[in-house]
Design a protein around this motif. Structure first.
Motif, mmCIF file in Angstrom:
data_model
loop_
_atom_site.group_PDB
_atom_site.id
_atom_site.type_symbol
_atom_site.label_atom_id
_atom_site.label_comp_id
_atom_site.label_asym_id
_atom_site.label_seq_id
_atom_site.Cartn_x
_atom_site.Cartn_y
_atom_site.Cartn_z
ATOM 1 N N GLU A 32 0.818 -1.216 0.000
ATOM 2 C CA GLU A 32 0.000 0.000 0.000
ATOM 3 C C GLU A 32 0.855 1.271 0.000
ATOM 4 O O GLU A 32 0.381 2.343 -0.316
ATOM 5 C CB GLU A 32 -0.909 0.014 1.238
ATOM 6 N N LYS A 33 2.123 1.116 0.358
ATOM 7 C CA LYS A 33 2.998 2.277 0.496
ATOM 8 C C LYS A 33 3.658 2.621 -0.834
ATOM 9 O O LYS A 33 4.233 1.764 -1.498
ATOM 10 C CB LYS A 33 4.072 1.993 1.555
ATOM 11 N N GLN A 34 3.586 3.882 -1.219
ATOM 12 C CA GLN A 34 4.200 4.336 -2.461
ATOM 13 C C GLN A 34 5.710 4.486 -2.288
ATOM 14 O O GLN A 34 6.190 4.913 -1.248
ATOM 15 C CB GLN A 34 3.606 5.674 -2.887
ATOM 16 N N GLY A 35 6.454 4.132 -3.318
ATOM 17 C CA GLY A 35 7.903 4.257 -3.271
ATOM 18 C C GLY A 35 8.395 5.473 -4.041
ATOM 19 O O GLY A 35 7.619 6.186 -4.677
ATOM 20 N N ASN A 36 9.688 5.693 -3.971
ATOM 21 C CA ASN A 36 10.340 6.782 -4.698
ATOM 22 C C ASN A 36 10.987 6.187 -5.954
ATOM 23 O O ASN A 36 11.778 5.262 -5.861
ATOM 24 C CB ASN A 36 11.398 7.426 -3.795
ATOM 25 N N TYR A 37 10.656 6.721 -7.125
ATOM 26 C CA TYR A 37 11.158 6.146 -8.369
ATOM 27 C C TYR A 37 12.073 7.097 -9.142
ATOM 28 O O TYR A 37 12.200 7.003 -10.352
ATOM 29 C CB TYR A 37 9.980 5.689 -9.239
ATOM 30 N N LYS A 38 12.739 7.984 -8.420
ATOM 31 C CA LYS A 38 13.692 8.898 -9.048
ATOM 32 C C LYS A 38 15.082 8.259 -9.005
ATOM 33 O O LYS A 38 15.896 8.548 -8.135
ATOM 34 C CB LYS A 38 13.676 10.248 -8.323
ATOM 35 N N TRP A 39 15.334 7.376 -9.954
ATOM 36 C CA TRP A 39 16.576 6.602 -9.976
ATOM 37 C C TRP A 39 17.816 7.477 -9.930
ATOM 38 O O TRP A 39 18.819 7.139 -9.317
ATOM 39 C CB TRP A 39 16.664 5.744 -11.235
ATOM 40 N N GLU A 40 17.723 8.633 -10.635
ATOM 41 C CA GLU A 40 18.912 9.472 -10.791
ATOM 42 C C GLU A 40 19.421 10.039 -9.475
ATOM 43 O O GLU A 40 20.561 10.504 -9.388
ATOM 44 C CB GLU A 40 18.634 10.621 -11.776
ATOM 45 N N LYS A 41 18.599 9.998 -8.441
ATOM 46 C CA LYS A 41 19.005 10.561 -7.152
ATOM 47 C C LYS A 41 19.668 9.536 -6.234
ATOM 48 O O LYS A 41 20.133 9.875 -5.151
ATOM 49 C CB LYS A 41 17.801 11.195 -6.460
ATOM 50 N N VAL A 42 19.714 8.287 -6.668
ATOM 51 C CA VAL A 42 20.345 7.246 -5.859
ATOM 52 C C VAL A 42 21.860 7.371 -5.973
ATOM 53 O O VAL A 42 22.413 7.458 -7.066
ATOM 54 C CB VAL A 42 19.900 5.841 -6.316
ATOM 55 N N GLN A 43 22.532 7.392 -4.830
ATOM 56 C CA GLN A 43 23.988 7.557 -4.792
ATOM 57 C C GLN A 43 24.684 6.197 -4.659
ATOM 58 O O GLN A 43 24.068 5.211 -4.274
ATOM 59 C CB GLN A 43 24.373 8.444 -3.604
ATOM 60 N N SER A 44 25.966 6.176 -5.003
ATOM 61 C CA SER A 44 26.760 4.968 -4.786
ATOM 62 C C SER A 44 26.748 4.619 -3.301
ATOM 63 O O SER A 44 26.740 5.514 -2.447
ATOM 64 C CB SER A 44 28.203 5.190 -5.249
ATOM 65 N N LEU A 45 26.752 3.327 -3.010
ATOM 66 C CA LEU A 45 26.635 2.884 -1.622
ATOM 67 C C LEU A 45 27.886 3.230 -0.817
ATOM 68 O O LEU A 45 29.007 2.992 -1.256
ATOM 69 C CB LEU A 45 26.403 1.377 -1.576
ATOM 70 N N SER A 46 27.681 3.796 0.369
ATOM 71 C CA SER A 46 28.779 4.120 1.273
ATOM 72 C C SER A 46 28.500 3.497 2.639
ATOM 73 O O SER A 46 27.368 3.111 2.952
ATOM 74 C CB SER A 46 28.908 5.642 1.435
ATOM 75 N N ALA A 47 29.537 3.415 3.453
ATOM 76 C CA ALA A 47 29.378 2.877 4.809
ATOM 77 C C ALA A 47 28.401 3.723 5.612
ATOM 78 O O ALA A 47 27.603 3.207 6.394
ATOM 79 C CB ALA A 47 30.731 2.821 5.504
ATOM 80 N N GLN A 48 28.452 5.050 5.404
ATOM 81 C CA GLN A 48 27.545 5.947 6.117
ATOM 82 C C GLN A 48 26.088 5.647 5.767
ATOM 83 O O GLN A 48 25.215 5.633 6.641
ATOM 84 C CB GLN A 48 27.863 7.412 5.779
ATOM 85 N N GLN A 49 25.840 5.378 4.472
ATOM 86 C CA GLN A 49 24.475 5.057 4.058
ATOM 87 C C GLN A 49 23.999 3.748 4.674
ATOM 88 O O GLN A 49 22.850 3.628 5.094
ATOM 89 C CB GLN A 49 24.402 4.963 2.536
ATOM 90 N N VAL A 50 24.900 2.775 4.719
ATOM 91 C CA VAL A 50 24.544 1.482 5.302
ATOM 92 C C VAL A 50 24.156 1.642 6.771
ATOM 93 O O VAL A 50 23.125 1.132 7.218
ATOM 94 C CB VAL A 50 25.707 0.477 5.170
ATOM 95 N N LEU A 51 24.988 2.349 7.522
ATOM 96 C CA LEU A 51 24.713 2.534 8.952
ATOM 97 C C LEU A 51 23.434 3.333 9.172
ATOM 98 O O LEU A 51 22.641 3.024 10.072
ATOM 99 C CB LEU A 51 25.908 3.219 9.619
ATOM 100 N N LYS A 52 23.217 4.348 8.341
ATOM 101 C CA LYS A 52 21.981 5.132 8.452
ATOM 102 C C LYS A 52 20.770 4.265 8.127
ATOM 103 O O LYS A 52 19.742 4.313 8.812
ATOM 104 C CB LYS A 52 22.026 6.330 7.513
ATOM 105 N N ALA A 53 20.906 3.451 7.070
ATOM 106 C CA ALA A 53 19.805 2.583 6.671
ATOM 107 C C ALA A 53 19.469 1.574 7.766
ATOM 108 O O ALA A 53 18.298 1.298 8.024
ATOM 109 C CB ALA A 53 20.165 1.857 5.371
ATOM 110 N N ARG A 54 20.481 1.025 8.412
ATOM 111 C CA ARG A 54 20.234 0.072 9.498
ATOM 112 C C ARG A 54 19.479 0.719 10.646
ATOM 113 O O ARG A 54 18.621 0.099 11.262
ATOM 114 C CB ARG A 54 21.567 -0.508 10.000
#
Length: 232
Positions: free
Chosen positions: A48-70
């Motif tokens: 039921e939840k809408q996602g974000n489909y702006k692919w161009e805004k996705v950044q290369s994966l970093s350790a900071q992103q991983v920790l924030k995502a967790r």
């Protein structure tokens, strides 16, 4: 007291230093141990939840992103799993693609996708280096090939696909996610080792659809992360 404070300060500096040195290893280790709770109830809520489909805004994966995502994992409603048992790929799926959800699993590349219908397209990160070769879609880069079985599930049905295409494409070839009239397909996309110049593409065609409860345990054991999480 002064001696104690000095020792504590040195210990703190050592710990901070070690954390900085092993920052990436710590982040990707926590990611490798990530096992979200995915249930039929959470899947229904996630759909039921809408996602974000702006692919161009996705950044290369970093350790900071991983920790924030967790730290923010509780905000994500996963809608199922995708797995290629032969190469050890097994990740949860959520709607859309942004820096949080595809740091923890795979994201859908189009709105209103339905498993087992049309061209079900997913993307996730590739992680450079030996410590990340079994995480997210990294196995696709290292070990993917034509003929492998690809499985999708929303915990109600299991969909079995067979890989028919495996190649590196230009990042601008976005048409690979389009539906093909009369075909039931899956498309998996990740970066190649350059992270920018190419994308690894695997596509497969639907061969079998099974009720979750009728799926052989040998398949389920490789498809979902923990059978304690098969909550109705």
């Amino acid at each position: 007291m002064r001696k104690w404070f000095k020792r504590f300060s040195w210990l703190l500096l050592v710990l901070v230093g070690l954390a900085l040195i092993f920052h990436n290893q710590i982040a990707f280790y926590t990611l490798s141990k990530f096992q979200p709770t995915v249930t039929q109830k959470s899947v229904a809520k996630g759909k039921e939840k809408q996602g974000n489909y702006k692919w161009e805004k996705v950044q290369s994966l970093s350790a900071q992103q991983v920790l924030k995502a967790r730290m923010e994992a509780g905000k994500i409603n996963f809608i199922g799993y995708v797995a290629i048992p032969e190469i050890g790929l097994n990740v949860p799926i959520s709607n859309g693609v942004d820096n949080i959800n595809i740091a923890l699993g795979a994201g859908t590349l189009k709105e209103n996708q339905v498993m087992g219908q049309g061209n079900y397209a997913l993307a996730s990160h590739f992680i450079q280096g030996s410590s990340g070769r079994n995480i997210l879609f990294s196995p696709l880069y290292y070990s993917g090939k034509v003929g492998q079985k690809i499985y999708l599930t929303d915990l109600k049905k299991v969909y079995e696909y067979k890989a028919t295409v495996y190649k590196v494409i230009d990042p601008h070839q976005v048409e690979v996610v389009d539906d093909v009239p009369g075909k039931k397909m899956i498309t998996l996309v990740t970066c190649d080792y350059t992270a920018e110049a190419g994308r690894v593409l695997m596509q497969g065609t639907l061969e079998k659809e099974m009720n979750f409860k009728d799926t052989p345990k040998s398949v389920l054991d490789k498809l979902v992360m923990d059978d304690n999480r098969w909550v109705k």
